[in-house]
Scaffold this active site. Structure first.
Site, mmCIF file in Angstrom:
data_model
loop_
_atom_site.group_PDB
_atom_site.id
_atom_site.type_symbol
_atom_site.label_atom_id
_atom_site.label_comp_id
_atom_site.label_asym_id
_atom_site.label_seq_id
_atom_site.Cartn_x
_atom_site.Cartn_y
_atom_site.Cartn_z
ATOM 1 N N GLU A 1 -24.291 18.368 7.137
ATOM 2 C CA GLU A 1 -23.466 18.747 5.985
ATOM 3 C C GLU A 1 -22.527 17.579 5.672
ATOM 4 O OE1 GLU A 1 -23.636 21.151 3.752
ATOM 5 O OE2 GLU A 1 -21.984 20.009 2.891
ATOM 6 N N CYS B 1 -30.948 12.509 4.613
ATOM 7 C CA CYS B 1 -30.390 13.687 3.944
ATOM 8 C C CYS B 1 -28.861 13.548 3.798
ATOM 9 C CB CYS B 1 -30.832 14.944 4.666
ATOM 10 S SG CYS B 1 -30.793 16.374 3.586
ATOM 11 N N HIS C 1 -36.058 14.868 6.324
ATOM 12 C CA HIS C 1 -35.690 14.824 7.752
ATOM 13 C C HIS C 1 -36.869 14.376 8.619
ATOM 14 C CE1 HIS C 1 -31.809 17.134 7.825
ATOM 15 N NE2 HIS C 1 -32.243 17.500 6.635
ATOM 16 N N GLU D 1 -36.849 13.338 11.525
ATOM 17 C CA GLU D 1 -36.638 13.688 12.944
ATOM 18 C C GLU D 1 -37.106 15.110 13.246
ATOM 19 O OE1 GLU D 1 -34.539 13.757 10.586
ATOM 20 O OE2 GLU D 1 -32.998 15.287 10.910
HETATM 21 N N1 LIG Z 1 -30.179 18.731 5.231
HETATM 22 C C1 LIG Z 1 -29.116 18.116 4.802
HETATM 23 O O1 LIG Z 1 -28.651 17.114 5.358
HETATM 24 C C2 LIG Z 1 -28.458 18.753 3.635
HETATM 25 C C3 LIG Z 1 -27.402 17.921 2.979
HETATM 26 C C4 LIG Z 1 -26.358 18.808 2.387
HETATM 27 N N2 LIG Z 1 -26.877 19.609 1.308
HETATM 28 C C5 LIG Z 1 -25.190 17.965 1.937
HETATM 29 O O2 LIG Z 1 -24.908 17.883 0.780
HETATM 30 O O3 LIG Z 1 -24.562 17.356 2.751
#
Ligand SMILES: NC(=O)CC[C@H](N)C(=O)O
EC number: 4.3.3.6
Length: 197
Positions: free
Chosen positions: A52, A83, A179, A181
């Site tokens: 996040e 991500c 992702h 990983e």
């Molecule tokens: N899987 C993720 O890393 C999601 C990212 C997340 N939606 C963000 O804005 O940080």
């Protein structure tokens, strides 16, 4: 004797850092978890995991990591954001809606990233992705994923999903919306290890 494998760090504030560390160790790379600025000393590369990004921004403020991470890049360190990590690396971050609050980022990759770009219907999905330089598609896991909506001319787009770039590289900086990983496929971790000086 083969050349020593360079040391890699994984930013271990929040998110999928254990999975990245396990994959890199499986490839023979010595891995260090990075939480404090001093943890960057002696590393050749750093992975910023998914998770996040708003939580990571808060913890990066708390641990005073912004300048040390930019210095790490300036000293020749390689960085890979997956991500949420890709969101942290971007020059510009936009929200899913224009009303979303602005979010600080490191600005080490000259792209604009839009957070949560696939909307609620597609919170998470896996798709075979054509990646430049890989002969077989990569199984890409997207989870509330961002996309790259703008890339500077010297940013190399390595994969697209629909209209948008989802894997891009600019010099020593790599970013993926998905992702790697979370699948057994190690090819992108190998690519990153190959980028380390
Ligand atoms: N899987 C993720 O890393 C999601 C990212 C997340 N939606 C963000 O804005 O940080």
């Amino acid at each position: 004797m083969s050349a020593p494998v360079p040391k890699v760090g994984v930013l271990a504030l929040q998110g999928a850092y254990r999975e990245h560390a396990a994959r890199l160790r499986g490839l023979g790379a010595p891995v260090r978890e990075v939480r404090l600025p001093g943890d960057l000393d002696g590393l050749a590369g750093l992975v910023l995991p998914g998770g996040e990004s708003t939580t990571m921004v808060r913890l990066m403020n708390e641990y005073a990591l912004w300048a040390p991470l930019r210095d790490f890049h300036a000293r020749g360190g390689a960085l890979w954001g997956t991500c949420a990590g890709a969101i942290l690396l971007a020059a510009e971050v936009t929200g899913a809606s224009p009303a979303a609050p602005a979010q600080p980022s490191l600005g080490l990759l000259d792209v604009t990233v839009q957070r949560n770009a696939f909307g609620r219907q597609l919170e998470s999905f896996t798709t075979p992705l054509e990646v430049a330089g890989l002969d077989v598609p990569f199984p890409a896991v997207f989870i509330r994923a961002p996309v790259i909506t703008r890339a500077a001319p010297d940013v190399e787009v390595l994969a697209r999903h629909g209209d948008h770039a989802v894997l891009a590289r600019q010099g020593r900086v790599l970013a993926s919306s998905f992702h790697p990983e979370l699948t057994p496929d190690a090819r992108l971790h190998e690519l990153f290890l190959g980028m380390l000086g």
